[in-house]
Design a protein around this motif. Structure first.
Motif, PDB file in Angstrom:
ATOM      1  N   PHE A  85       0.801  -1.224   0.000  1.00 50.23           N
ATOM      2  CA  PHE A  85       0.000   0.000   0.000  1.00 50.23           C
ATOM      3  C   PHE A  85       0.838   1.279   0.000  1.00 50.23           C
ATOM      4  N   THR A 129      -6.784   2.441  -0.505  1.00 48.25           N
ATOM      5  CA  THR A 129      -6.344   2.009   0.814  1.00 48.25           C
ATOM      6  C   THR A 129      -6.838   3.018   1.837  1.00 48.25           C
ATOM      7  N   ASP A 130      -7.285   2.535   2.975  1.00 44.85           N
ATOM      8  CA  ASP A 130      -7.824   3.406   4.019  1.00 44.85           C
ATOM      9  C   ASP A 130      -6.758   3.642   5.092  1.00 44.85           C
ATOM     10  N   TRP A 131      -6.533   4.907   5.448  1.00 47.80           N
ATOM     11  CA  TRP A 131      -5.542   5.222   6.476  1.00 47.80           C
ATOM     12  C   TRP A 131      -5.848   4.511   7.790  1.00 47.80           C
ATOM     13  N   ALA A 132      -7.110   4.340   8.119  1.00 46.69           N
ATOM     14  CA  ALA A 132      -7.480   3.678   9.373  1.00 46.69           C
ATOM     15  C   ALA A 132      -6.910   2.261   9.438  1.00 46.69           C
ATOM     16  N   ASP A 133      -6.785   1.617   8.285  1.00 47.04           N
ATOM     17  CA  ASP A 133      -6.264   0.246   8.236  1.00 47.04           C
ATOM     18  C   ASP A 133      -4.739   0.187   8.311  1.00 47.04           C
ATOM     19  N   ILE A 134      -4.066   1.166   7.721  1.00 49.49           N
ATOM     20  CA  ILE A 134      -2.604   1.063   7.598  1.00 49.49           C
ATOM     21  C   ILE A 134      -1.808   1.967   8.531  1.00 49.49           C
ATOM     22  N   GLU A 135      -2.429   2.989   9.080  1.00 54.18           N
ATOM     23  CA  GLU A 135      -1.696   3.912   9.953  1.00 54.18           C
ATOM     24  C   GLU A 135      -1.025   3.210  11.131  1.00 54.18           C
ATOM     25  N   ILE A 158      -0.014   0.134  11.414  1.00 58.98           N
ATOM     26  CA  ILE A 158       1.054  -0.725  10.873  1.00 58.98           C
ATOM     27  C   ILE A 158       2.286   0.126  10.560  1.00 58.98           C
ATOM     28  N   LYS A 204       0.039   6.734   0.170  1.00 57.81           N
ATOM     29  CA  LYS A 204      -0.599   5.412   0.077  1.00 57.81           C
ATOM     30  C   LYS A 204      -1.163   5.193  -1.323  1.00 57.81           C
TER      31      LYS A 204
END
Length: 183
Positions: free
Chosen positions: A51, A70-76, A78, A66
C-alpha cells in the motif's frame, strides 16, 4: 532513547506525516518510486508494503503516500509501528548522506529568490510534509519543484499561486509567475 511516533494529516489526502522525536536526515530525500528507493534502506523497507506509493524524508519525519483504495485507518497503525522499529534499529535513510549545503548561485535576483524560498517557503512546506526546490528563473518565471506530500497534492496549485507566487511578486518585482516542474 525512547522513540515516539505520532501522525499528522497533510493537505494531500493520499499522504500522512509520521513524526519521530529524533533527527532522521539533514535536509530532505524524496523516493517517489520503488526503484528510486534503492539507496535508502528505510524507504526500501517501506516499499515492501503493497500500500506504499511514495516516501519522503525531512528532518524528523517521513511522509508516506498510500495507494488508491487504501484506508488510512487500516494502515496507519502498521506504518507507525514500522517507523518506530526502523528508527529504533537505526535503519538508514540514505546509504550516502549528501550534505545539504545551503549555497545559492546565479544572478542577484536568483539568489534573492532562493533565499526567500529557503527562509519563508521551505519551513511552511515542510510543515505539510513536503519540500520545495528552486530550479530556474527565466524571463520573469520562477520554476520550482514540489516534492513529498506536495507532489500531486490537490491544494499545491493554490499554495503555489496564492502563496508562493504572491510572496515572490511582492518581494522581487521582477517575478511575474511561479510554475512547478513535474517530476
Amino acid at each position: 532513547m525512547n522513540i515516539n511516533v505520532y501522525t499528522e494529516s497533510t493537505p494531500n489526502p493520499a499522504t500522512m506525516k509520521f513524526i519521530v522525536n529524533k533527527l532522521l536526515i539533514n535536509g530532505s530525500a524524496d523516493f517517489a518510486t520503488k526503484e528510486s528507493a534503492e539507496k535508502s534502506p528505510f524507504a526500501k523497507e517501506l516499499y515492501k508494503f503493497s500500500f506504499v506509493n511514495g516516501v519522503f524524508f525531512a528532518s524528523n519525519f517521513v511522509t508516506v503516500t498510500k495507494t488508491e483504495g487504501t484506508d488510512w485507518a487500516d494502515i496507519e497503525p502498521i506504518l507507525k509501528e514500522f517507523v518506530k522499529g526502523a528508527v529504533e534499529s537505526e535503519l538508514k535513510v540514505q546509504i550516502e548522506e549528501q550534505a545539504d549545503d545551503i549555497s545559492f548561485e546565479g544572478t542577484d535576483i536568483e539568489i534573492k529568490i532562493q533565499q526567500i524560498l529557503n527562509d519563508y517557503v521551505r519551513p511552511a512546506v515542510e510543515q505539510d510534509g513536503g519540500a520545495i526546490a528552486y530550479r530556474s528563473f527565466e524571463e520573469g518565471v520562477v520554476t520550482v519543484e514540489l516534492r513529498g506530500s506536495c507532489s500531486g497534492c490537490p491544494s499545491s496549485t493554490i499554495t503555489l499561486k496564492a502563496g508562493i507566487e504572491n510572496l515572490l511578486k511582492r518581494m522581487v518585482p521582477e517575478v511575474q509567475e511561479v510554475v512547478s516542474e513535474a517530476l
